[in-house]
Design a protein around this motif. Structure first.
Motif, PDB file in Angstrom:
ATOM      1  N   ALA A 183       0.823  -1.204   0.000  1.00  0.00           N
ATOM      2  CA  ALA A 183       0.000   0.000   0.000  1.00  0.00           C
ATOM      3  C   ALA A 183       0.859   1.257   0.000  1.00  0.00           C
ATOM      4  O   ALA A 183       0.535   2.243  -0.675  1.00  0.00           O
ATOM      5  CB  ALA A 183      -0.937  -0.009   1.211  1.00  0.00           C
ATOM      6  N   GLU A 184       1.961   1.234   0.744  1.00  0.00           N
ATOM      7  CA  GLU A 184       2.838   2.406   0.759  1.00  0.00           C
ATOM      8  C   GLU A 184       3.420   2.670  -0.629  1.00  0.00           C
ATOM      9  O   GLU A 184       3.473   3.824  -1.086  1.00  0.00           O
ATOM     10  CB  GLU A 184       3.968   2.236   1.769  1.00  0.00           C
ATOM     11  CG  GLU A 184       4.914   3.441   1.763  1.00  0.00           C
ATOM     12  CD  GLU A 184       5.986   3.396   2.836  1.00  0.00           C
ATOM     13  OE1 GLU A 184       6.796   4.349   2.888  1.00  0.00           O
ATOM     14  OE2 GLU A 184       6.015   2.422   3.620  1.00  0.00           O
ATOM     15  N   PRO A 243     -16.423  -2.779  -4.854  1.00  0.00           N
ATOM     16  CA  PRO A 243     -16.457  -3.531  -6.111  1.00  0.00           C
ATOM     17  C   PRO A 243     -15.155  -3.452  -6.901  1.00  0.00           C
ATOM     18  O   PRO A 243     -14.842  -4.358  -7.674  1.00  0.00           O
ATOM     19  CB  PRO A 243     -17.611  -2.871  -6.883  1.00  0.00           C
ATOM     20  CG  PRO A 243     -18.501  -2.314  -5.819  1.00  0.00           C
ATOM     21  CD  PRO A 243     -17.570  -1.842  -4.745  1.00  0.00           C
ATOM     22  N   ASP A 244     -14.383  -2.379  -6.706  1.00  0.00           N
ATOM     23  CA  ASP A 244     -13.174  -2.166  -7.498  1.00  0.00           C
ATOM     24  C   ASP A 244     -11.900  -2.652  -6.809  1.00  0.00           C
ATOM     25  O   ASP A 244     -10.833  -2.677  -7.432  1.00  0.00           O
ATOM     26  CB  ASP A 244     -13.016  -0.681  -7.835  1.00  0.00           C
ATOM     27  CG  ASP A 244     -14.175  -0.166  -8.661  1.00  0.00           C
ATOM     28  OD1 ASP A 244     -14.622  -0.899  -9.566  1.00  0.00           O
ATOM     29  OD2 ASP A 244     -14.638   0.959  -8.392  1.00  0.00           O
ATOM     30  N   GLY A 245     -11.989  -3.022  -5.550  1.00  0.00           N
ATOM     31  CA  GLY A 245     -10.806  -3.466  -4.831  1.00  0.00           C
ATOM     32  C   GLY A 245     -10.857  -3.029  -3.382  1.00  0.00           C
ATOM     33  O   GLY A 245     -11.842  -2.446  -2.917  1.00  0.00           O
ATOM     34  N   VAL A 256      -7.891   9.034  -1.049  1.00  0.00           N
ATOM     35  CA  VAL A 256      -8.477   7.720  -1.343  1.00  0.00           C
ATOM     36  C   VAL A 256      -7.525   6.915  -2.222  1.00  0.00           C
ATOM     37  O   VAL A 256      -7.040   7.409  -3.243  1.00  0.00           O
ATOM     38  CB  VAL A 256      -9.837   7.869  -2.058  1.00  0.00           C
ATOM     39  CG1 VAL A 256     -10.442   6.498  -2.349  1.00  0.00           C
ATOM     40  CG2 VAL A 256     -10.791   8.706  -1.206  1.00  0.00           C
ATOM     41  N   LEU A 257      -7.269   5.678  -1.802  1.00  0.00           N
ATOM     42  CA  LEU A 257      -6.421   4.771  -2.573  1.00  0.00           C
ATOM     43  C   LEU A 257      -7.166   3.452  -2.743  1.00  0.00           C
ATOM     44  O   LEU A 257      -7.549   2.823  -1.760  1.00  0.00           O
ATOM     45  CB  LEU A 257      -5.098   4.532  -1.836  1.00  0.00           C
ATOM     46  CG  LEU A 257      -4.110   3.545  -2.479  1.00  0.00           C
ATOM     47  CD1 LEU A 257      -3.604   4.094  -3.815  1.00  0.00           C
ATOM     48  CD2 LEU A 257      -2.935   3.279  -1.534  1.00  0.00           C
ATOM     49  N   THR A 258      -7.392   3.037  -3.997  1.00  0.00           N
ATOM     50  CA  THR A 258      -8.093   1.790  -4.290  1.00  0.00           C
ATOM     51  C   THR A 258      -7.121   0.800  -4.911  1.00  0.00           C
ATOM     52  O   THR A 258      -6.490   1.103  -5.928  1.00  0.00           O
ATOM     53  CB  THR A 258      -9.284   2.032  -5.242  1.00  0.00           C
ATOM     54  OG1 THR A 258     -10.157   3.021  -4.665  1.00  0.00           O
ATOM     55  CG2 THR A 258     -10.069   0.742  -5.459  1.00  0.00           C
ATOM     56  N   LEU A 259      -7.013  -0.385  -4.297  1.00  0.00           N
ATOM     57  CA  LEU A 259      -6.056  -1.392  -4.735  1.00  0.00           C
ATOM     58  C   LEU A 259      -6.808  -2.590  -5.299  1.00  0.00           C
ATOM     59  O   LEU A 259      -7.555  -3.252  -4.579  1.00  0.00           O
ATOM     60  CB  LEU A 259      -5.172  -1.812  -3.554  1.00  0.00           C
ATOM     61  CG  LEU A 259      -4.449  -0.651  -2.854  1.00  0.00           C
ATOM     62  CD1 LEU A 259      -3.730  -1.153  -1.616  1.00  0.00           C
ATOM     63  CD2 LEU A 259      -3.473   0.019  -3.816  1.00  0.00           C
ATOM     64  N   VAL A 315      -4.038  -7.549  -4.540  1.00  0.00           N
ATOM     65  CA  VAL A 315      -4.023  -7.657  -3.071  1.00  0.00           C
ATOM     66  C   VAL A 315      -4.579  -8.970  -2.532  1.00  0.00           C
ATOM     67  O   VAL A 315      -4.496  -9.218  -1.329  1.00  0.00           O
ATOM     68  CB  VAL A 315      -4.783  -6.479  -2.418  1.00  0.00           C
ATOM     69  CG1 VAL A 315      -4.144  -5.157  -2.786  1.00  0.00           C
ATOM     70  CG2 VAL A 315      -6.256  -6.493  -2.797  1.00  0.00           C
ATOM     71  N   ASN A 316      -5.135  -9.810  -3.401  1.00  0.00           N
ATOM     72  CA  ASN A 316      -5.681 -11.085  -2.929  1.00  0.00           C
ATOM     73  C   ASN A 316      -4.655 -11.897  -2.138  1.00  0.00           C
ATOM     74  O   ASN A 316      -5.005 -12.610  -1.192  1.00  0.00           O
ATOM     75  CB  ASN A 316      -6.198 -11.924  -4.100  1.00  0.00           C
ATOM     76  CG  ASN A 316      -7.716 -11.876  -4.218  1.00  0.00           C
ATOM     77  OD1 ASN A 316      -8.425 -11.556  -3.265  1.00  0.00           O
ATOM     78  ND2 ASN A 316      -8.213 -12.208  -5.388  1.00  0.00           N
TER      79      ASN A 316
END
Length: 247
Positions: A170-171, A208-210, A229-232, A237-238
């Motif tokens: 994430a960083e 829905p997007d991560g 906001v950060l979407t992964l 990330v699974n």
């Protein structure tokens, strides 16, 4: 014909199972008292109605979230329902208004939405805005994640098999999105991470997007910067998740 029919039936079976596993919600609308010296209070949240243990957990957590957002009295331990929290907010404003007649009207708006659900997880996002005087109001988003099979709310560490690995990933993504050089301090471009070290936000949730990370205003940046906001995506990330998302 059989070659076509078999995958169609399988898809129908999978979709049918997912549909049957989904929780049932109805809207719960709550409004504050209406009077000349009353603040404007509007609450619109989903209420789970299927009687399961996770439904009970969702409704309880949403009630606790409203209480946390609206309670102003010192005896907060006596406020155990959303209705009492609205009354607390209203009475606090009335008391202030009686002492300072020129006080600008307060307001509070809380909206909750089920933003993600699969066989294992359901996530509710609570968006709130409140104004209680001062230069401006305050808006925030909270994620509430629930394990459907265990019927419990999940804290952020409960979401991960490898939280340390996720935080490192994430960083890297945060630095890339916000243009913070890898060889510089995380606060080099003006962020305000405590201890000059990256950390996950208070709110991490399934979407829905991560997996989405939301740093609310003042958490790591100024009010003027708004939420960060950060979407992964799940395919990235699974590997870190305890409850993986089928792609």
């Amino acid at each position: 014909m059989k070659k076509i029919l078999v995958p169609v039936l399988f898809l129908w079976f999978v979709l049918g199972c997912e549909s049957e596993s989904r929780l049932t919600f109805e809207p719960l609308l709550l409004n504050g008292e209406t009077c000349a010296t009353c603040p404007n209070v509007e609450v619109n949240i989903p209420k789970a109605i299927d009687g399961s243990s996770v439904a009970t957990a969702i409704n309880r957590s949403l009630s606790e979230e409203i209480i946390s957002l609206l309670s102003f009295s010192e005896g907060q331990e006596d406020i155990d329902t959303a209705e009492k929290a609205i009354a607390s907010f209203t009475n606090s404003y009335k008391e202030l208004k009686s002492k300072f007649p020129d006080e600008v009207a307060w307001e509070a708006k809380i909206n909750g939405d089920v933003i993600y659900e699969d066989l294992n997880i359901v996530t509710v996002a609570v968006n709130s805005y409140s104004f209680t005087g001062g230069a401006h109001g305050y808006a925030s988003t909270s994620f509430l994640n629930f394990d459907k099979t265990k019927g419990i709310e999940l804290d952020t560490p409960d979401l991960f098999d490898d939280m340390e690995g996720f935080e490192e990933f994430a960083e890297t993504q945060f630095r890339a999105q916000e243009k913070v050089p890898e060889d510089q301090n995380i606060n080099a471009t003006g962020f305000m991470f405590e201890g000059d070290a990256f950390h996950l936000p208070y709110n991490v949730g399934y979407t829905p997007d991560g997996i989405q990370l939301i740093y609310n205003p003042y958490e790591v940046a100024s009010y003027a910067d708004g939420p960060i906001v950060l979407t992964l995506p799940y395919d990235k990330v699974n590997a870190y998740l305890k409850r993986k998302v089928t792609l």
